[in-house]
Design a protein around this motif. Structure first.
Motif, mmCIF file in Angstrom:
data_model
loop_
_atom_site.group_PDB
_atom_site.id
_atom_site.type_symbol
_atom_site.label_atom_id
_atom_site.label_comp_id
_atom_site.label_asym_id
_atom_site.label_seq_id
_atom_site.Cartn_x
_atom_site.Cartn_y
_atom_site.Cartn_z
ATOM 1 N N ALA A 10 23.871 -42.089 138.637
ATOM 2 C CA ALA A 10 24.024 -42.905 139.852
ATOM 3 C C ALA A 10 24.703 -42.110 140.964
ATOM 4 O O ALA A 10 24.252 -42.138 142.119
ATOM 5 C CB ALA A 10 24.816 -44.173 139.535
ATOM 6 N N SER A 14 22.996 -40.798 144.425
ATOM 7 C CA SER A 14 23.618 -41.307 145.648
ATOM 8 C C SER A 14 23.972 -40.216 146.646
ATOM 9 O O SER A 14 24.251 -40.523 147.813
ATOM 10 C CB SER A 14 24.886 -42.085 145.301
ATOM 11 N N GLN A 47 17.867 -47.567 146.721
ATOM 12 C CA GLN A 47 18.228 -46.781 145.541
ATOM 13 C C GLN A 47 18.073 -47.629 144.277
ATOM 14 O O GLN A 47 17.910 -47.084 143.192
ATOM 15 C CB GLN A 47 19.665 -46.308 145.707
ATOM 16 N N ALA A 116 15.006 -41.241 143.249
ATOM 17 C CA ALA A 116 15.261 -42.344 142.329
ATOM 18 C C ALA A 116 13.963 -42.884 141.723
ATOM 19 O O ALA A 116 13.977 -43.396 140.604
ATOM 20 C CB ALA A 116 16.032 -43.457 143.039
ATOM 21 N N ILE A 137 23.168 -48.370 139.833
ATOM 22 C CA ILE A 137 22.793 -47.319 140.791
ATOM 23 C C ILE A 137 22.860 -47.861 142.215
ATOM 24 O O ILE A 137 23.399 -47.199 143.120
ATOM 25 C CB ILE A 137 21.390 -46.766 140.472
ATOM 26 N N THR A 140 26.560 -48.365 143.213
ATOM 27 C CA THR A 140 27.202 -47.064 143.415
ATOM 28 C C THR A 140 26.776 -46.465 144.748
ATOM 29 O O THR A 140 27.608 -45.978 145.520
ATOM 30 C CB THR A 140 26.844 -46.101 142.258
ATOM 31 N N THR A 141 25.485 -46.522 145.033
ATOM 32 C CA THR A 141 24.976 -45.987 146.293
ATOM 33 C C THR A 141 25.513 -46.782 147.472
ATOM 34 O O THR A 141 25.865 -46.210 148.504
ATOM 35 C CB THR A 141 23.440 -45.978 146.304
#
Length: 186
Positions: A10, A14, A47, A116, A137, A140-141
């Motif tokens: 992730a 990112s 993402q 991704a 993910i 986190t992004t």
């Protein structure tokens, strides 16, 4: 795939969005909460969307290439990581305007999430539980992009290439780990 591996993937994925967010932060006079939420939602959303699409494509073909899926995962992650490192070491200047309009943000979100898509295909081969993975993910992004906008606004582009370099290295290492796990080295 355990939580630490997912976290590393992730963060690695990112880094493109983080780097673009830093550049976007350079383009605004004052980074506001609305700007941070905007880049976080666009980049985090795409993402999460792209690996879902990749996963759906990968599951359709997983049974056809099951015997070589670990090699495909390895090649895809190494290719994505190497491309990120190449971009980080390149000296191309990115120019971004201060617009947060849909026609500005969607191409940026798509461009930063293409990697991704390939990772989603890899997830299909590894039989990853996709819903928690893409939510993780995406979140986190979202967080890194929102922070990247503020960081770019405050500190400038000093760390952009380092972020991409780090992200590329993480993806290459994860690809190697997947291959070595399958070959029984770990």
């Amino acid at each position: 795939m355990n939580l630490i591996e997912l976290f590393l993937i992730a963060v690695g994925l990112s880094m493109d969005a983080f780097a673009v967010s830093i550049c976007k932060g350079l383009s605004v006079r004052k980074a506001r909460l609305g700007h941070m939420l905007c880049v976080g939602c666009y980049f985090g959303g795409f993402q999460a969307l792209m690996p879902t699409i990749g996963y759906l494509l990968g599951t359709r073909f997983a049974n056809l290439i099951e015997s070589i899926d670990h090699w495909i995962a390895f090649v895809l992650l190494v290719f994505i990581g190497a491309n990120m490192i190449r971009e980080a070491l390149g000296h191309e200047e990115e120019s971004l305007d201060a617009s947060f309009s849909v026609k500005t943000m969607i191409p940026l979100a798509v461009a930063t999430s293409i990697d991704a898509l390939a990772t989603g295909v890899t997830f299909a081969f590894l039989r990853v539980d996709i819903i928690p993975a893409v939510l993780f993910i995406g979140c986190t992004t979202f967080l890194l992009s929102a922070a990247g906008l503020k960081i770019g606004n405050v500190f400038g582009a000093k760390y952009k290439s380092r972020a991409e370099l780090f992200g590329g290295a993480v993806l290459i290492l994860m690809g190697c780990k997947i291959l070595l796990d399958h070959l029984g080295v770990f």
